[in-house]
Design an enzyme around this catalytic site. Structure first.
Site, PDB file in Angstrom:
ATOM      1  N   ARG A  92       0.849  -1.190   0.000  1.00  0.00           N
ATOM      2  CA  ARG A  92       0.000   0.000   0.000  1.00  0.00           C
ATOM      3  C   ARG A  92       0.884   1.239   0.000  1.00  0.00           C
ATOM      4  O   ARG A  92       1.553   1.521   0.996  1.00  0.00           O
ATOM      5  CB  ARG A  92      -0.905   0.012   1.228  1.00  0.00           C
ATOM      6  CG  ARG A  92      -1.895  -1.149   1.274  1.00  0.00           C
ATOM      7  CD  ARG A  92      -2.675  -1.112   2.578  1.00  0.00           C
ATOM      8  NE  ARG A  92      -3.652  -2.197   2.656  1.00  0.00           N
ATOM      9  CZ  ARG A  92      -4.425  -2.437   3.716  1.00  0.00           C
ATOM     10  NH1 ARG A  92      -4.309  -1.652   4.788  1.00  0.00           N
ATOM     11  NH2 ARG A  92      -5.293  -3.428   3.720  1.00  0.00           N
ATOM     12  N   ASP A 114       1.590   5.334  -0.076  1.00  0.00           N
ATOM     13  CA  ASP A 114       0.951   6.484   0.554  1.00  0.00           C
ATOM     14  C   ASP A 114       0.592   7.561  -0.471  1.00  0.00           C
ATOM     15  O   ASP A 114       0.926   7.462  -1.655  1.00  0.00           O
ATOM     16  CB  ASP A 114       1.875   7.086   1.608  1.00  0.00           C
ATOM     17  CG  ASP A 114       2.036   6.199   2.834  1.00  0.00           C
ATOM     18  OD1 ASP A 114       1.142   5.380   3.094  1.00  0.00           O
ATOM     19  OD2 ASP A 114       3.062   6.330   3.526  1.00  0.00           O
ATOM     20  N   ARG A 144      11.087   6.443   3.475  1.00  0.00           N
ATOM     21  CA  ARG A 144      11.108   7.907   3.560  1.00  0.00           C
ATOM     22  C   ARG A 144      11.867   8.382   4.799  1.00  0.00           C
ATOM     23  O   ARG A 144      12.503   9.434   4.785  1.00  0.00           O
ATOM     24  CB  ARG A 144       9.690   8.446   3.545  1.00  0.00           C
ATOM     25  CG  ARG A 144       8.989   8.270   2.187  1.00  0.00           C
ATOM     26  CD  ARG A 144       7.505   8.533   2.276  1.00  0.00           C
ATOM     27  NE  ARG A 144       7.226   9.852   2.807  1.00  0.00           N
ATOM     28  CZ  ARG A 144       6.026  10.214   3.256  1.00  0.00           C
ATOM     29  NH1 ARG A 144       5.017   9.346   3.244  1.00  0.00           N
ATOM     30  NH2 ARG A 144       5.829  11.437   3.712  1.00  0.00           N
TER      31      ARG A 144
END
Length: 261
Positions: free
Chosen positions: A50, A52, A202
């Site tokens: 999934r 973002d 990230r």
């Protein structure tokens, strides 16, 4: 009921991530709506991961179950027709066994992150890179990144809302590369593991950028990792420079050239 694997490419800017949302556009929702144009629904597809808000897909993989015995080529063509004008494309399609699962059959995920290094605002690459204006010491960043390789408790680099049962993960690759992009110098991060924690990539990139800018020493990343404390992490970089590049499987479902089969 045949099951099909879909290799999906998408631009993340207009979407609130991969996962279907009630009141916001999502990549999953766009594909499920296209499937409903082909066969009566509802349709629920599963993906390898999934992504973002704003994150892009180069090689996302999903699977769907249909009633009609589609040829993979015709299915991909029909889906791409009904996906227009959304920036989503089915770049490959394969018939897979009934027990094959896009998420649970995967053995690795690979991400690419792009930093553009230039002072002038990005134009053509806007929304596709994280732009920084100062030069980066890529050798120091790689030295710092090497501390993250292997099996560790990655609590420091884990989002506070991560739902994974354990922060323990094995990072197989975190390789930095300097390239000359169309808009200027870029630093590419090639990141590979079986699975990732929420915001892990990230968090890596934002922390390593601080090393490249001279605010952190390479050993500070090792100290942050060993702290096992989210507060020890550097800044989390924006999602629009991140791409889900590839998903690996024991047997690649797309190995056969289905476009010409």
């Amino acid at each position: 009921m045949p099951r099909f694997a879909l290799k999906v490419e998408y631009h993340g800017k207009p979407f609130a991530g991969w996962q279907r949302q009630k009141d916001q556009p999502s990549v999953q929702g766009a594909i499920e709506a296209a499937l409903a144009r082909l066969e009566p629904g509802p349709h629920t597809i599963a993906a390898a991961g999934r992504t973002d808000t704003g994150v892009h897909g180069l090689g996302q993989v999903a699977h769907c179950d249909l009633t009609k015995d589609w040829s993979p080529f015709r299915l991909s063509e029909a889906l791409n027709y009904h996906l227009k004008p959304a920036p989503v494309a089915i770049v490959d399609c394969a018939l897979v066994p009934d027990d094959w699962h896009a998420r649970f059959s995967a053995i690795e995920r690979q991400y690419l992150f792009r930093i553009l290094v230039r002072r002038a605002p990005a134009t053509h690459d806007a929304g596709q890179v994280w732009q920084v204006t100062q030069d980066l010491d890529v050798a120091a960043m790689q030295q710092a990144a090497n501390h993250l390789l292997g099996n560790h408790d990655f609590t420091t680099f884990r989002s506070s809302i991560c739902q994974a049962q354990s922060p323990q993960k094995t990072l197989d690759e975190l390789r930095l590369e300097q390239v000359q992009g169309l808009s200027g110098p870029e630093v590419h991060f090639h990141v590979r593991a079986r699975s990732f924690l929420h915001n892990q990539v990230r968090s890596f990139v934002g922390t390593l950028e601080r090393v490249g800018a001279g605010s952190w020493d390479p050993v500070d990343v090792k100290t942050a990792l060993e702290a096992r404390d989210r507060a020890a992490c550097g800044p989390v970089c924006p999602g629009h420079g991140l791409y889900l590049a590839r998903v690996g499987y024991p047997d690649d479902p797309f190995a056969v050239d289905l476009q010409h089969a």
